[in-house]
Design a protein around this motif. Structure first.
Motif, PDB file in Angstrom:
ATOM      1  N   ILE A 103      52.940   3.223  31.759  1.00  0.00           N
ATOM      2  CA  ILE A 103      52.212   2.779  30.457  1.00  0.00           C
ATOM      3  C   ILE A 103      50.950   2.953  30.382  1.00  0.00           C
ATOM      4  CG2 ILE A 103      52.283   0.273  30.822  1.00  0.00           C
ATOM      5  CD1 ILE A 103      53.107  -0.210  28.105  1.00  0.00           C
ATOM      6  N   CYS A 104      50.043   3.129  29.619  1.00  0.00           N
ATOM      7  CA  CYS A 104      48.646   3.297  29.615  1.00  0.00           C
ATOM      8  C   CYS A 104      47.925   2.169  28.728  1.00  0.00           C
ATOM      9  CB  CYS A 104      48.154   4.628  29.486  1.00  0.00           C
ATOM     10  SG  CYS A 104      46.576   5.160  29.866  1.00  0.00           S
ATOM     11  N   CYS A 105      46.782   2.523  28.184  1.00  0.00           N
ATOM     12  CA  CYS A 105      45.894   1.616  27.422  1.00  0.00           C
ATOM     13  C   CYS A 105      46.739   0.725  26.475  1.00  0.00           C
ATOM     14  CB  CYS A 105      44.810   2.412  26.717  1.00  0.00           C
ATOM     15  SG  CYS A 105      43.825   3.213  28.043  1.00  0.00           S
ATOM     16  N   GLY A 106      46.475  -0.473  26.376  1.00  0.00           N
ATOM     17  CA  GLY A 106      47.470  -1.549  25.642  1.00  0.00           C
ATOM     18  C   GLY A 106      48.518  -2.082  26.454  1.00  0.00           C
TER      19      GLY A 106
ATOM     20  N   PRO B 107      52.535   6.629  28.270  1.00  0.00           N
ATOM     21  CA  PRO B 107      52.232   6.804  26.876  1.00  0.00           C
ATOM     22  C   PRO B 107      51.531   5.290  26.612  1.00  0.00           C
ATOM     23  CG  PRO B 107      54.370   6.200  27.064  1.00  0.00           C
ATOM     24  CD  PRO B 107      53.951   6.558  28.215  1.00  0.00           C
ATOM     25  N   VAL B 108      50.620   5.140  25.501  1.00  0.00           N
ATOM     26  CA  VAL B 108      49.955   4.084  25.113  1.00  0.00           C
ATOM     27  C   VAL B 108      51.046   3.273  24.127  1.00  0.00           C
ATOM     28  CG1 VAL B 108      47.696   4.829  25.014  1.00  0.00           C
ATOM     29  CG2 VAL B 108      48.781   5.033  23.078  1.00  0.00           C
ATOM     30  N   PRO B 109      51.194   1.934  24.127  1.00  0.00           N
ATOM     31  CA  PRO B 109      52.101   1.409  23.356  1.00  0.00           C
ATOM     32  C   PRO B 109      51.688   1.043  21.884  1.00  0.00           C
ATOM     33  CG  PRO B 109      51.125  -0.264  24.715  1.00  0.00           C
ATOM     34  CD  PRO B 109      50.271   1.077  25.241  1.00  0.00           C
TER      35      PRO B 109
ATOM     36  N   ASN C   6      49.164  11.321  30.155  1.00  0.00           N
ATOM     37  CA  ASN C   6      48.874   9.896  30.029  1.00  0.00           C
ATOM     38  C   ASN C   6      47.910   9.493  28.835  1.00  0.00           C
ATOM     39  OD1 ASN C   6      46.438  10.465  32.004  1.00  0.00           O
ATOM     40  ND2 ASN C   6      45.996   8.436  31.574  1.00  0.00           N
ATOM     41  N   CYS C   7      48.012   8.353  28.420  1.00  0.00           N
ATOM     42  CA  CYS C   7      47.123   7.942  27.501  1.00  0.00           C
ATOM     43  C   CYS C   7      47.337   8.635  26.013  1.00  0.00           C
ATOM     44  CB  CYS C   7      45.667   7.978  27.834  1.00  0.00           C
ATOM     45  SG  CYS C   7      44.812   6.574  27.211  1.00  0.00           S
ATOM     46  N   ASP C   8      46.324   8.338  25.091  1.00  0.00           N
ATOM     47  CA  ASP C   8      46.407   9.053  23.749  1.00  0.00           C
ATOM     48  C   ASP C   8      47.532   8.760  22.768  1.00  0.00           C
ATOM     49  OD1 ASP C   8      43.637   9.846  24.127  1.00  0.00           O
ATOM     50  OD2 ASP C   8      44.583  11.498  25.671  1.00  0.00           O
TER      51      ASP C   8
HETATM   52 ZN   LIG Z   1      44.784   4.834  28.509  1.00  0.00          ZN
END
Ligand SMILES: [Zn+2]
Length: 345
Positions: free
Chosen positions: A293-296, A238-240, A211-213
């Motif tokens: 989905i992660c950050c964003g 993932p991040v978008p 996750n993330c990055d």
């Molecule tokens: Zn994240």
């Protein structure tokens, strides 16, 4: 009281893809309720309605899981912002709010723990004790308030991820453990990402992955290898953002003149909702079980992902009907359309 829902995460994964939604910290920062830098989720206590609303938006967009906003709500981070005394209240309230909104639909509630910044492979024994205590206290409050499973995420070190896994398993809860991928090929303690996922699965993690990055373009190739290496469930969050081979993580994204854009000038690299819908379809085709989905992340992405997976969700009622647009819709003559769109830029 572990396992608050009759149909838990493992039953749902067995039946098909589970849609996850995260990015609470980034989205609430954009909305003015969390400070970029420390990224401590003070919003939980200071503006609970703002958090409740974002949970609700993700739920309406089709998220199957309400992830309690306890990311970075651990002793180390709260000390950094002088709110160590709010630790228990913040953790309990985050889980309570996630539960409240989950009940408005049929969503699960995940407790959430993450990298602590306290783990030190050079002082493994002592630092592991500190990390373990942080996870134990956070998860004792979470299980007390009621969760279905635990997500341990953005793990830079396999060693730290294994501590999280052990604590979750001692509570008798399903464990989803995902790694951060800030370095090209390996965790910070030197394990290849695929090997690290395999070790986590071998140690009893029910769901493993990343996750993330990384955006979809640079995360899915690794996820495909993870899928081939483990028999457990696999998660991708993932991040978008449009990461690419030369800039594989959102931390490494730069503008043409070489300026770093992480973490608060990333907008020019955002994926469209269509790209995130494509990602959801690709992940499903690869055999990913937990597609998130992660950050964003934001509700419009989650709805597009849900619809790409063939679902109609509450927010689908307001999904686009561009043919009704007064300037570019079906009733506008083609020539006129070109002019209007060109002119509007
Ligand atoms: Zn994240």
């Amino acid at each position: 009281m572990p396992g608050r829902s009759a149909r838990g995460i493992l039953d749902r994964l067995k039946a098909g893809v589970v849609l996850g939604a995260e990015g609470y910290v980034f989205e609430l920062e954009r909305r003015g309720y969390i400070k970029a830098g420390p990224y401590v989720p003070e919003v939980v206590l200071d503006f609970p309605d703002a958090l409740r609303e974002l949970h609700r938006e993700f739920l309406r967009a089709g998220a199957d899981v309400m992830v309690a906003l306890t990311y970075y709500a651990h002793r180390g981070k709260l000390k950094d912002v002088g709110r160590e005394n709010d630790l228990e209240a913040m953790n309990r309230q985050a889980v309570r709010i996630a539960n409240e909104v989950a009940r408005e639909g049929d969503a699960l509630v995940a407790g959430d723990i993450c990298n602590t910044w306290a783990y030190d492979p050079k002082d493994k024994e002592a630092s592991s004790r500190v990390v373990r205590a942080m996870y134990e206290e956070q998860l004792s409050w979470a299980t007390d308030e009621g969760i279905d499973f635990v997500i341990a995420e953005t793990n830079d070190y396999l060693g730290e991820a294994l501590i999280a896994l052990q604590v979750i398993k001692e509570l008798g809860l399903p464990a989803m453990v995902t790694l951060a991928t800030t370095r090209p090929h390996q965790t910070w303690d030197g394990y290849g990402y695929v090997d690290a996922c395999k070790i986590l699965a071998d140690h009893g993690a029910d769901i493993v992955g990343l996750n993330c990055d990384r955006g979809p373009a640079t995360m899915l190739p690794i996820i495909e290898q993870v899928r081939g290496a483990v028999s457990s469930y696999v998660a991708a969050q993932p991040v978008p953002y449009k990461t690419q081979a030369s800039m594989p993580t959102f931390e490494s994204l730069k503008t043409a003149d070489g300026t770093n854009v992480f973490p608060i000038a990333l907008e020019a690299f955002l994926c469209t909702r269509f790209e995130m819908a494509d990602y959801a379809r690709q992940a499903q085709a690869l055999g990913v079980n937990y597609v998130g989905i992660c950050c964003g992340g934001a509700p419009h992405y989650v709805r597009a992902m849900a619809e790409a997976l063939g679902r109609t969700v509450p927010a689908s009622r307001y999904s686009p009907a561009i043919e009704l647009h007064p300037m570019i819709g079906a009733r506008v003559e083609e020539k006129e359309k070109e002019f209007l769109v060109d002119w509007k830029g």
